[in-house]
Motif scaffolding. Structure first.
Motif, short mmCIF file in Angstrom:
data_model
loop_
_atom_site.label_atom_id
_atom_site.label_comp_id
_atom_site.label_asym_id
_atom_site.label_seq_id
_atom_site.Cartn_x
_atom_site.Cartn_y
_atom_site.Cartn_z
N PHE A 119 5.92 41.65 37.71
CA PHE A 119 6.50 40.44 37.16
C PHE A 119 7.94 40.69 36.70
CE2 PHE A 119 7.57 37.94 33.38
CZ PHE A 119 7.67 36.69 33.97
N GLY A 120 8.16 41.79 36.01
CA GLY A 120 9.49 42.12 35.52
C GLY A 120 10.52 42.23 36.64
N GLU A 121 10.14 42.88 37.72
CA GLU A 121 11.06 43.01 38.85
C GLU A 121 11.36 41.66 39.49
OE1 GLU A 121 10.55 46.13 41.72
OE2 GLU A 121 9.39 47.32 40.29
N LEU A 122 10.32 40.85 39.68
CA LEU A 122 10.53 39.53 40.29
C LEU A 122 11.34 38.61 39.37
CD1 LEU A 122 7.02 39.01 41.89
CD2 LEU A 122 9.18 39.44 43.09
N TYR A 123 11.06 38.67 38.08
CA TYR A 123 11.80 37.85 37.13
C TYR A 123 13.27 38.25 37.10
CZ TYR A 123 13.03 35.26 32.96
OH TYR A 123 13.63 34.39 32.09
N ALA A 124 13.53 39.55 37.17
CA ALA A 124 14.91 40.03 37.19
C ALA A 124 15.64 39.52 38.44
CB ALA A 124 14.94 41.56 37.13
N LEU A 125 14.97 39.56 39.59
CA LEU A 125 15.57 39.01 40.81
C LEU A 125 15.90 37.55 40.65
CD1 LEU A 125 13.37 40.51 43.69
CD2 LEU A 125 15.75 41.07 43.15
N LEU B 120 16.66 33.88 47.21
CA LEU B 120 17.09 35.10 47.90
C LEU B 120 16.42 35.33 49.25
CD1 LEU B 120 16.92 37.44 44.78
CD2 LEU B 120 18.96 36.42 45.78
N GLY B 121 15.38 34.58 49.53
CA GLY B 121 14.62 34.78 50.76
C GLY B 121 13.36 35.59 50.50
N SER B 122 12.40 35.42 51.38
CA SER B 122 11.11 36.08 51.19
C SER B 122 11.20 37.60 51.32
CB SER B 122 10.08 35.52 52.17
OG SER B 122 10.49 35.76 53.50
N ALA B 123 12.20 38.11 52.02
CA ALA B 123 12.34 39.56 52.18
C ALA B 123 12.52 40.26 50.83
CB ALA B 123 13.52 39.88 53.09
N ALA B 124 13.19 39.63 49.88
CA ALA B 124 13.39 40.23 48.56
C ALA B 124 12.05 40.39 47.83
CB ALA B 124 14.34 39.37 47.73
N VAL B 125 11.21 39.36 47.92
CA VAL B 125 9.89 39.42 47.28
C VAL B 125 9.01 40.44 47.99
CG1 VAL B 125 7.81 38.09 46.76
CG2 VAL B 125 10.07 37.05 46.44
N GLU B 126 9.05 40.43 49.30
CA GLU B 126 8.25 41.38 50.07
C GLU B 126 8.64 42.82 49.75
OE1 GLU B 126 8.86 40.10 54.09
OE2 GLU B 126 7.67 38.29 53.79
N ALA B 127 9.92 43.07 49.49
CA ALA B 127 10.38 44.41 49.14
C ALA B 127 9.75 44.88 47.82
CB ALA B 127 11.90 44.44 49.06
N VAL B 128 9.66 43.98 46.87
CA VAL B 128 9.01 44.33 45.59
C VAL B 128 7.55 44.67 45.83
CG1 VAL B 128 8.31 43.47 43.32
CG2 VAL B 128 10.60 42.95 44.19
N PHE B 129 6.86 43.82 46.59
CA PHE B 129 5.44 44.08 46.87
C PHE B 129 5.25 45.39 47.64
CE2 PHE B 129 4.25 39.28 46.70
CZ PHE B 129 4.20 39.34 45.32
N ARG B 130 6.14 45.70 48.57
CA ARG B 130 6.03 46.94 49.34
C ARG B 130 6.13 48.16 48.45
NH1 ARG B 130 8.98 44.38 53.33
NH2 ARG B 130 10.92 45.26 52.54
N ARG B 131 6.95 48.09 47.40
CA ARG B 131 7.08 49.23 46.47
C ARG B 131 5.75 49.55 45.79
NH1 ARG B 131 12.26 47.28 45.80
NH2 ARG B 131 11.89 45.99 43.99
N TYR B 132 4.90 48.56 45.68
CA TYR B 132 3.58 48.76 45.07
C TYR B 132 2.47 48.84 46.12
CZ TYR B 132 5.98 47.91 40.74
OH TYR B 132 6.84 48.02 39.67
N ASP B 133 2.87 48.91 47.38
CA ASP B 133 1.94 49.04 48.51
C ASP B 133 0.93 47.89 48.54
OD1 ASP B 133 1.09 50.30 50.83
OD2 ASP B 133 -0.42 51.49 49.78
N ILE B 134 1.44 46.67 48.33
CA ILE B 134 0.61 45.48 48.37
C ILE B 134 1.28 44.41 49.23
CG2 ILE B 134 -0.49 45.87 46.12
CD1 ILE B 134 1.52 43.88 44.91
N ALA B 135 0.49 43.47 49.71
CA ALA B 135 1.03 42.35 50.50
C ALA B 135 1.15 41.09 49.66
CB ALA B 135 0.15 42.09 51.71
N CYS B 136 0.39 41.03 48.57
CA CYS B 136 0.43 39.87 47.67
C CYS B 136 0.03 40.33 46.27
CB CYS B 136 -0.50 38.76 48.16
SG CYS B 136 -2.23 39.22 48.18
#
Length: 89
Positions: A78-84, A49-65
């Motif tokens: 993990f659940g959100e990333l696995y669902a993606l 999906l591209g790195s933007a999708a992963v970054e969006a999940v991390f942004r929701r938790y106010d983290i960069a990694c």
């Protein structure tokens, strides 16, 4: 590869445990397992999906990694990333 020889224990405050006066602990090994799973799902989701999708999940938790995440958020991240990852197959 992550260092899994550490044995420090972290303490989590889950609502059901706080109400009962207990806290659930997460060992460093358990945290490392969550981080490995998150890294694997993040890599798969980013490749599909591209790195933007992963970054969006991390942004929701106010983290960069994933390493910056609180222990109590690891399962949800993990659940959100696995669902993606699963939805993009």
């Amino acid at each position: 590869m992550r260092d899994v020889k550490r044995t420090k224990t972290r303490f989590l405050a889950f609502p059901e445990n706080v109400e009962a006066g207990r806290s659930k602990s997460m060992t460093t090994s358990e945290r490392d397992n969550w981080l490995i799973n998150i890294d694997n799902s993040a890599a798969a989701a980013a490749s599909q999906l591209g790195s933007a999708a992963v970054e969006a999940v991390f942004r929701r938790y106010d983290i960069a990694c994933a390493e910056e995440a609180d222990d109590c958020d690891l399962a949800e991240i993990f659940g959100e990333l696995y669902a993606l990852e699963a939805d993009s197959r």
